[in-house]
Design a protein around this motif. Structure first.
Motif, short mmCIF file in Angstrom:
data_model
loop_
_atom_site.label_atom_id
_atom_site.label_comp_id
_atom_site.label_asym_id
_atom_site.label_seq_id
_atom_site.Cartn_x
_atom_site.Cartn_y
_atom_site.Cartn_z
N ALA A 136 0.84 -1.21 0.00
CA ALA A 136 0.00 0.00 0.00
C ALA A 136 0.87 1.25 0.00
O ALA A 136 0.57 2.23 -0.71
CB ALA A 136 -0.94 -0.01 1.20
N LEU A 137 1.95 1.23 0.79
CA LEU A 137 2.86 2.37 0.82
C LEU A 137 3.51 2.58 -0.55
O LEU A 137 3.58 3.71 -1.05
CB LEU A 137 3.94 2.18 1.89
CG LEU A 137 5.01 3.26 1.95
CD1 LEU A 137 4.41 4.62 2.27
CD2 LEU A 137 6.07 2.89 2.99
N LEU A 138 3.95 1.50 -1.17
CA LEU A 138 4.54 1.59 -2.51
C LEU A 138 3.54 2.19 -3.50
O LEU A 138 3.89 3.10 -4.26
CB LEU A 138 4.99 0.21 -2.98
CG LEU A 138 5.50 0.13 -4.43
CD1 LEU A 138 6.73 0.99 -4.62
CD2 LEU A 138 5.77 -1.31 -4.81
N ALA A 139 2.31 1.72 -3.48
CA ALA A 139 1.30 2.24 -4.40
C ALA A 139 1.05 3.73 -4.16
O ALA A 139 0.92 4.51 -5.11
CB ALA A 139 0.00 1.45 -4.25
N ASP A 140 1.00 4.13 -2.89
CA ASP A 140 0.76 5.55 -2.57
C ASP A 140 1.93 6.42 -3.02
O ASP A 140 1.72 7.51 -3.56
CB ASP A 140 0.51 5.73 -1.07
CG ASP A 140 -0.86 5.22 -0.65
OD1 ASP A 140 -1.74 5.06 -1.52
OD2 ASP A 140 -1.04 4.99 0.56
N ILE A 141 3.15 5.97 -2.80
CA ILE A 141 4.32 6.75 -3.23
C ILE A 141 4.36 6.85 -4.75
O ILE A 141 4.64 7.91 -5.31
CB ILE A 141 5.62 6.18 -2.65
CG1 ILE A 141 5.66 6.44 -1.14
CG2 ILE A 141 6.84 6.77 -3.35
CD1 ILE A 141 6.83 5.80 -0.42
N GLU A 142 4.07 5.75 -5.44
CA GLU A 142 4.06 5.80 -6.91
C GLU A 142 2.99 6.76 -7.41
O GLU A 142 3.22 7.51 -8.36
CB GLU A 142 3.83 4.39 -7.48
CG GLU A 142 5.04 3.50 -7.34
CD GLU A 142 4.81 2.08 -7.82
OE1 GLU A 142 3.63 1.64 -7.91
OE2 GLU A 142 5.81 1.40 -8.09
N ARG A 143 1.82 6.79 -6.78
CA ARG A 143 0.76 7.72 -7.15
C ARG A 143 1.22 9.16 -6.96
O ARG A 143 1.04 10.02 -7.83
CB ARG A 143 -0.50 7.46 -6.32
CG ARG A 143 -1.63 8.45 -6.56
CD ARG A 143 -2.79 8.25 -5.59
NE ARG A 143 -2.41 8.08 -4.20
CZ ARG A 143 -2.02 9.06 -3.38
NH1 ARG A 143 -1.94 10.30 -3.81
NH2 ARG A 143 -1.70 8.80 -2.11
N VAL A 144 1.87 9.43 -5.82
CA VAL A 144 2.36 10.78 -5.54
C VAL A 144 3.40 11.20 -6.56
O VAL A 144 3.37 12.32 -7.07
CB VAL A 144 2.92 10.85 -4.10
CG1 VAL A 144 3.76 12.09 -3.89
CG2 VAL A 144 1.78 10.79 -3.09
N LEU A 145 4.31 10.31 -6.90
CA LEU A 145 5.34 10.64 -7.89
C LEU A 145 4.72 10.89 -9.27
O LEU A 145 5.18 11.79 -10.00
CB LEU A 145 6.40 9.54 -7.96
CG LEU A 145 7.26 9.38 -6.70
CD1 LEU A 145 8.15 8.16 -6.82
CD2 LEU A 145 8.05 10.63 -6.42
N GLN A 146 3.68 10.16 -9.62
CA GLN A 146 2.98 10.41 -10.88
C GLN A 146 2.30 11.78 -10.86
O GLN A 146 2.33 12.51 -11.86
CB GLN A 146 1.94 9.32 -11.15
CG GLN A 146 2.54 7.99 -11.52
CD GLN A 146 1.50 6.88 -11.58
OE1 GLN A 146 0.34 7.06 -11.24
NE2 GLN A 146 1.94 5.70 -12.00
N ASP A 147 1.70 12.13 -9.72
CA ASP A 147 1.06 13.44 -9.59
C ASP A 147 2.09 14.57 -9.72
O ASP A 147 1.83 15.58 -10.38
CB ASP A 147 0.34 13.57 -8.24
CG ASP A 147 -0.91 12.72 -8.15
OD1 ASP A 147 -1.37 12.19 -9.19
OD2 ASP A 147 -1.43 12.56 -7.02
N VAL A 148 3.24 14.40 -9.09
CA VAL A 148 4.29 15.41 -9.18
C VAL A 148 4.74 15.56 -10.63
O VAL A 148 4.85 16.68 -11.15
CB VAL A 148 5.49 15.07 -8.27
CG1 VAL A 148 6.68 15.96 -8.57
CG2 VAL A 148 5.10 15.16 -6.81
N ARG A 149 4.97 14.45 -11.31
CA ARG A 149 5.41 14.50 -12.70
C ARG A 149 4.37 15.21 -13.57
O ARG A 149 4.70 16.05 -14.41
CB ARG A 149 5.69 13.10 -13.25
CG ARG A 149 6.20 13.12 -14.69
CD ARG A 149 6.63 11.74 -15.17
NE ARG A 149 7.67 11.17 -14.34
CZ ARG A 149 8.97 11.45 -14.44
NH1 ARG A 149 9.39 12.35 -15.31
NH2 ARG A 149 9.84 10.86 -13.66
#
Length: 166
Positions: free
Chosen positions: A78-91
């Motif tokens: 879940a943490l990995l999925a949340d961090i990946e989502r945040v990085l996609q949002d930043v990009r």
């Protein structure tokens, strides 16, 4: 331990640490060097240098974060999925920043050009404010366009499909 290698861009550290905070995860250590790198077409690291030693090389953000232990695999997933989502949002926000600024400036131009004479002064002031915001006084993270429509006898805003940025 969380380790992230990403193209360098604004908001990475703040966004990742805010996501950890949102989840109630304690951050014990963060190390965040930015390196000048070159990579092969398949992503294999070819060279790694200090930024000042290779001013023309692409920049990568390397983050090392230490947090409380997460013993359960589903917590880590879940943490990995949340961090990946945040990085996609930043990009998305960083990639679309220039088009969002252009959209803001176009809105200022349209406001000034199409305002009725009776509110021309207010329109100029509003347009000037939008231009001031676009002159590095606002960080745009997202933008949607709406159109004014008549719906059931009343004016309403309708989202313009495909207009989302950021």
């Amino acid at each position: 331990v969380i380790e992230i290698v990403n193209d360098d861009m604004p908001f990475l550290v703040d966004s990742v640490t805010m996501e950890l905070s949102r989840r109630g995860t304690t951050l014990h250590l963060i190390v965040h060097p930015v390196f000048a790198v070159t990579r092969e077409a398949d992503g294999t690291l070819r060279t790694l240098a200090a930024r000042h030693d290779a001013p023309q090389a692409p920049r990568e953000s390397w983050m090392h974060l230490e947090i409380d232990r997460l013993p359960e695999a589903d917590q880590r997933a879940a943490l990995l999925a949340d961090i990946e989502r945040v990085l996609q949002d930043v990009r998305a926000a960083v990639t679309d920043f220039a088009p969002m600024l252009a959209r803001l400036r176009a809105a200022a131009d349209e406001l000034e050009a199409t305002a009725p004479t009776s509110i021309a002064e207010e329109a100029r002031e509003g347009a000037a404010f939008l231009r001031w915001l676009a002159d590095e006084h606002l960080v745009l993270l997202g933008s949607l366009q709406h159109e004014l429509v008549l719906h059931e006898g009343a004016e309403a805003l309708r989202l313009v499909p495909g207009s989302g940025l950021g």
